[in-house]
Design an enzyme around this catalytic site. Structure first.
Site, PDB file in Angstrom:
ATOM      1  N   TYR A 180       0.826  -1.210   0.000  1.00 57.86           N
ATOM      2  CA  TYR A 180       0.000   0.000   0.000  1.00 57.86           C
ATOM      3  C   TYR A 180       0.861   1.261   0.000  1.00 57.86           C
ATOM      4  O   TYR A 180       0.462   2.290  -0.528  1.00 57.86           O
ATOM      5  CB  TYR A 180      -0.903   0.036   1.244  1.00 57.86           C
ATOM      6  N   LYS A 195       3.101 -15.244   2.408  1.00 58.79           N
ATOM      7  CA  LYS A 195       3.293 -15.953   1.135  1.00 58.79           C
ATOM      8  C   LYS A 195       4.789 -16.204   1.014  1.00 58.79           C
ATOM      9  O   LYS A 195       5.453 -15.734   0.085  1.00 58.79           O
ATOM     10  CB  LYS A 195       2.724 -15.101  -0.013  1.00 58.79           C
ATOM     11  N   ASP A 240      -2.976 -18.190   0.442  1.00 62.29           N
ATOM     12  CA  ASP A 240      -3.957 -18.871  -0.413  1.00 62.29           C
ATOM     13  C   ASP A 240      -4.637 -19.998   0.369  1.00 62.29           C
ATOM     14  O   ASP A 240      -5.856 -20.185   0.295  1.00 62.29           O
ATOM     15  CB  ASP A 240      -3.320 -19.374  -1.725  1.00 62.29           C
ATOM     16  N   ASP A 250      -6.476  -6.966   4.199  1.00 63.96           N
ATOM     17  CA  ASP A 250      -7.599  -6.313   3.524  1.00 63.96           C
ATOM     18  C   ASP A 250      -8.498  -7.361   2.875  1.00 63.96           C
ATOM     19  O   ASP A 250      -9.720  -7.370   3.042  1.00 63.96           O
ATOM     20  CB  ASP A 250      -7.058  -5.347   2.464  1.00 63.96           C
ATOM     21  N   ASP A 271     -12.530  -9.025   4.204  1.00 66.38           N
ATOM     22  CA  ASP A 271     -13.779  -9.051   3.419  1.00 66.38           C
ATOM     23  C   ASP A 271     -14.324 -10.476   3.389  1.00 66.38           C
ATOM     24  O   ASP A 271     -15.534 -10.702   3.503  1.00 66.38           O
ATOM     25  CB  ASP A 271     -13.544  -8.571   1.973  1.00 66.38           C
TER      26      ASP A 271
HETATM   27  C1  IPM Z   1     -10.375  -1.193   4.065  1.00 69.02           C
HETATM   28  C2  IPM Z   1     -10.564  -0.565   2.727  1.00 69.02           C
HETATM   29  C3  IPM Z   1      -9.362   0.327   2.407  1.00 69.02           C
HETATM   30  C4  IPM Z   1      -8.124  -0.547   2.451  1.00 69.02           C
HETATM   31  C5  IPM Z   1      -9.474   1.081   1.073  1.00 69.02           C
HETATM   32  C6  IPM Z   1     -10.695   1.974   1.028  1.00 69.02           C
HETATM   33  C7  IPM Z   1      -8.233   1.859   0.752  1.00 69.02           C
HETATM   34  O1  IPM Z   1     -10.756  -1.537   1.758  1.00 69.02           O
HETATM   35  O2  IPM Z   1     -10.196  -0.436   5.063  1.00 69.02           O
HETATM   36  O3  IPM Z   1     -10.411  -2.414   4.158  1.00 69.02           O
HETATM   37  O4  IPM Z   1      -7.823  -1.218   1.464  1.00 69.02           O
HETATM   38  O5  IPM Z   1      -7.445  -0.540   3.470  1.00 69.02           O
HETATM   39 MG    MG Z   2     -10.972  -3.503   2.558  1.00 66.82          MG
END
Ligand code: IPM
Ligand code: MG
Length: 350
Positions: free
Chosen positions: A143, A188, A220, A244, A248
């Site tokens: 990042y 990884k 993975d 990240d 999700d």
């Molecule tokens: C999160 C979001 C952010 C990230 C984005 C909006 C830059 O996806 O906080 O998970 O990738 O950190």
């Molecule tokens: Mg995110």
């Protein structure tokens, strides 16, 4: 009696809607516990750009630094997709805010609410008893590496220093000591040099925690194990981008993106609290967004930055009751609007 002083950054998309619901709940907490409320609202991201300002205006940053307690909705959206690099809401506001406040430890819990287990796409027996926390490194890695274009194409550099890995590993082991005593470090290392360093440093930190069990998993494989044996995990320690992606995925276990809060902290009490979901521009302005992740983020802010445990617990109790009673938005099978959920939880707190 205390003064609840914090910086509120509604941001873009559904941010202002879920933010308003969370503020309603915080106001109820202030009332119930006899605190004063001092909310410093500022622009960030696309909303700041639209107002002719930088994505992270100076006044916004100054407030964040001074209060040390930040409640953030979400930033970004297709409206600002044509912008490049640091002109973009994410790269120009969220990332520098995390970096400049040194909020290197991002904590994201995954513990499905009992009433939501039937809503998740996985079979209930895969979800019962799931209770893990992802400790995501937030201010390093790909990042923040050098990025750009050249005559060969494009590049994003991934770097980690030993010190960066060490301090997030310590956070993970400290947390595991207060939980079930297990750290799963995700990397990884069969391909990436940063991951090889990661593994070495994590092994070294583990020596100071003989009571904590350490395992390593490749990212993975972790993506698969999270769906097949999520109950086995306690603290999942990982670098920025893997964290990240995996969080999700973890939200699927919890029945909705809309129920997971997060805390980004460093050494002291300074912290930023935000839902793990994004700005969801497709549903913005319709009162459909689930405010629970934002309300729970506010609870974490009260607990971790303002030291108000009973107040945080009151909010969490309200959320628990709302979910158990079906006083929720459509994504969780309910019929309430964003603001109605906020009012319901606020009433419960009162
Ligand atoms: C999160 C979001 C952010 C990230 C984005 C909006 C830059 O996806 O906080 O998970 O990738 O950190
Ligand atoms: Mg995110």
């Amino acid at each position: 009696m205390a003064t609840l002083n914090f910086t509120y950054l509604p941001g873009d998309g559904i941010g202002p809607e879920v933010g308003a619901a969370a503020l309603e709940v915080v106001a109820a907490v202030a009332e119930k516990f006899g605190h004063d409320l001092s909310v410093e609202e500022h622009l960030i991201g696309g909303a700041a750009i639209d107002a002719g300002l930088k994505p992270l205006p100076d006044a916004t940053f100054e407030s964040c630094q001074r209060t040390g307690a930040i409640l953030l909705g979400a930033v970004g959206g297709p409206k600002w997709d044509h912008l490049k690099g640091a002109e973009r809401p994410e790269l120009g506001s969220l990332l520098p805010l995390r970096k400049r406040l040194d909020l290197y430890a991002n904590i994201r819990p995954c513990r499905p609410f009992a009433a939501l287990i039937d809503r998740a796409p996985l079979r209930p027996e895969r979800l019962e008893g799931v209770d893990f926390v992802v400790m995501r490194e937030l201010t390093g890695g790909i990042y923040f590496g050098d990025k750009g274009r050249d005559n060969l194409g494009a590049y994003d550099e991934c770097r980690y220093s030993e010190a960066e890995v060490r301090r997030i590993a310590i956070k993970a082991f400290d947390l595991a000591k207060t939980r079930r005593g297990k750290v799963t470090s995700v990397d990884k290392s069969n391909v990436l040099e940063t991951s090889r360093l990661w593994r070495e440093v994590v092994e070294d930190v583990a020596k100071d925690y003989p009571e904590v069990e350490l395992q390593h998993l490749l990212v993975d494989a972790m993506a698969m194990h999270m769906l097949t044996r999520a109950q086995d995990f306690d603290v999942i320690l990982t670098e920025n981008m893997f964290g990240d992606i995996l969080t999700d995925e973890a939200s699927v276990l919890c029945g909705s993106m809309g129920v997971i809060p997060s805390a980004s902290v460093s050494g002291g009490t300074t912290g930023m609290y935000e839902p793990i979901h994004g700005s969801a521009p497709d549903i913005a302005g319709q009162g459909k967004a689930n405010p629970i992740a934002m309300i729970l983020s506010a609870a974490w802010m009260l607990r971790l930055s303002l030291g108000l445990e009973a107040e945080a617990a009151a909010i969490e109790g309200g959320v628990e009751a709302a979910i158990a009673g079906g006083h929720v938005t459509g994504d969780l099978g309910g019929t309430l609007s964003t603001s109605e959920v906020g009012c319901w939880v606020a009433d419960h707190v009162r």
